[in-house]
Design an enzyme around this catalytic site. Structure first.
Site, PDB file in Angstrom:
ATOM      1  N   LYS A 171      -3.539   1.398  12.162  1.00 59.93           N
ATOM      2  CA  LYS A 171      -2.190   0.891  12.320  1.00 59.93           C
ATOM      3  C   LYS A 171      -1.154   1.855  12.365  1.00 59.93           C
ATOM      4  CE  LYS A 171      -1.599  -0.286   7.554  1.00 59.93           C
ATOM      5  NZ  LYS A 171      -0.497   0.766   7.372  1.00 59.93           N
TER       6      LYS A 171
ATOM      7  N   CYS B 138       2.724  -0.938   2.366  1.00 57.72           N
ATOM      8  CA  CYS B 138       1.643  -1.611   3.210  1.00 57.72           C
ATOM      9  C   CYS B 138       0.778  -2.721   2.494  1.00 57.72           C
ATOM     10  CB  CYS B 138       0.737  -0.452   3.488  1.00 57.72           C
ATOM     11  SG  CYS B 138       1.629   0.524   4.725  1.00 57.72           S
TER      12      CYS B 138
ATOM     13  N   ASP C 189      -5.149   1.827   3.147  1.00 55.94           N
ATOM     14  CA  ASP C 189      -4.341   3.164   3.255  1.00 55.94           C
ATOM     15  C   ASP C 189      -4.680   4.016   2.058  1.00 55.94           C
ATOM     16  OD1 ASP C 189      -3.238   2.004   5.407  1.00 55.94           O
ATOM     17  OD2 ASP C 189      -1.136   2.171   4.938  1.00 55.94           O
TER      18      ASP C 189
HETATM   19  C1  VGL Z   1       3.054   3.396   3.595  1.00 57.17           C
HETATM   20  C2  VGL Z   1       5.150   4.163   4.059  1.00 57.17           C
HETATM   21  C3  VGL Z   1       4.899   4.601   5.420  1.00 57.17           C
HETATM   22  C4  VGL Z   1       2.055   2.520   2.973  1.00 57.17           C
HETATM   23  C5  VGL Z   1       2.669   3.938   5.072  1.00 57.17           C
HETATM   24  O1  VGL Z   1       0.871   2.841   3.090  1.00 57.17           O
HETATM   25  O2  VGL Z   1       2.384   1.786   2.211  1.00 57.17           O
HETATM   26  N1  VGL Z   1       4.232   3.449   3.287  1.00 57.17           N
HETATM   27  N2  VGL Z   1       3.640   4.570   5.752  1.00 57.17           N
END
Ligand code: VGL
Ligand code: ZN
Length: 232
Positions: A135, A180, A37
């Site tokens: 995802k 994540c 991410d």
């Molecule tokens: C994430 C919160 C919500 C992350 C993704 O990538 O850690 N955290 N969505």
């Protein structure tokens, strides 16, 4: 007793720390760098900013050159996703709600499919990345983990991809350490991979000590806590 004796003998010959000496890790064709991410939404100017999130980019770019196999993930939510506080009357970001799969932290609207905010960070320079897995696209279920949705049942297919590719060692980094990255690392151990989390190639959100807790949870799962300088 014999088994205990020989196990002790082996462990004294091969101290755990030897695998983690600075500069000792050489990725093989069975290793993958899993970059979680690193998207505009989690950079300091994004919708769910992670402090110093942009600082992982040069570290990950340099690290990626040492790996033949690189896989990246992208948080990829439809508008109105159930993890957004805006989808729950009277709820603010960072409060929680009970979902049928357990407690869900509520977030600002972030990483909405097709937006600039959801794009991978422009500074990433990993042209040899082999797969980008998205995802969090199910509007009713969140997915911090690259392997398994938050219902703890629905698999993303990444375990199968790694198995078919003969991957045994997974090196996890990216954003955010306490969500994540940690969930992906822990699920990777459940899928029986050898897992390391690269601390200086990751940054956390840190809600009520969640970064410290994530490192404890990862340690308990048998995940090695390493630094980018541990690579040859
Ligand atoms: C994430 C919160 C919500 C992350 C993704 O990538 O850690 N955290 N969505
Ligand atoms: Zn998300």
């Amino acid at each position: 007793l014999k088994t205990i004796g020989s196990a002790a003998a082996v462990s004294s010959l091969v101290p755990l720390s030897s695998a983690l000496a600075s500069g000792a890790i050489k990725p093989t064709k069975k290793s993958v760098l899993l970059v979680i991410d690193v998207q505009n939404c989690f950079l300091p100017t994004g919708t769910l900013p992670v402090s110093d999130g942009d600082q992982v980019i040069p570290v990950i770019n340099a690290l990626s050159k040492k790996f033949q196999n690189v896989v990246m993930t992208q948080d990829w939510h439809p508008a109105g996703h159930s993890s957004f506080a805006s989808s729950h009357d009277g709820k603010a970001p960072f409060e929680t709600v009970e979902m049928d799969y357990g407690t869900q932290v509520l977030w600002p609207d972030h990483c909405i499919q097709g937006t600039k905010d959801a794009e991978l960070a422009a500074g990433l320079d990993i042209p040899h990345a082999q797969l980008i897995i998205r995802k969090g696209w199910n509007s009713a279920v969140d997915s911090y983990s690259a392997f398994r949705e938050a219902d703890k049942k629905t698999m993303t297919g990444l375990t199968g991809y790694f198995r078919e590719r003969g991957i045994s060692d997974v090196y996890v980094c990216g954003l955010a350490t306490d969500f994540c990255v940690a969930w992906s690392a822990i699920d990777a151990t459940i899928s029986d991979f050898n897992v390391s989390a690269i601390e200086d190639a990751s940054r956390g959100i840190d809600l009520n000590g969640s970064v410290a807790k994530a490192w404890i949870d990862m340690k308990n799962a048998g995940i090695a806590r390493i630094q980018s300088s541990d690579f040859a």
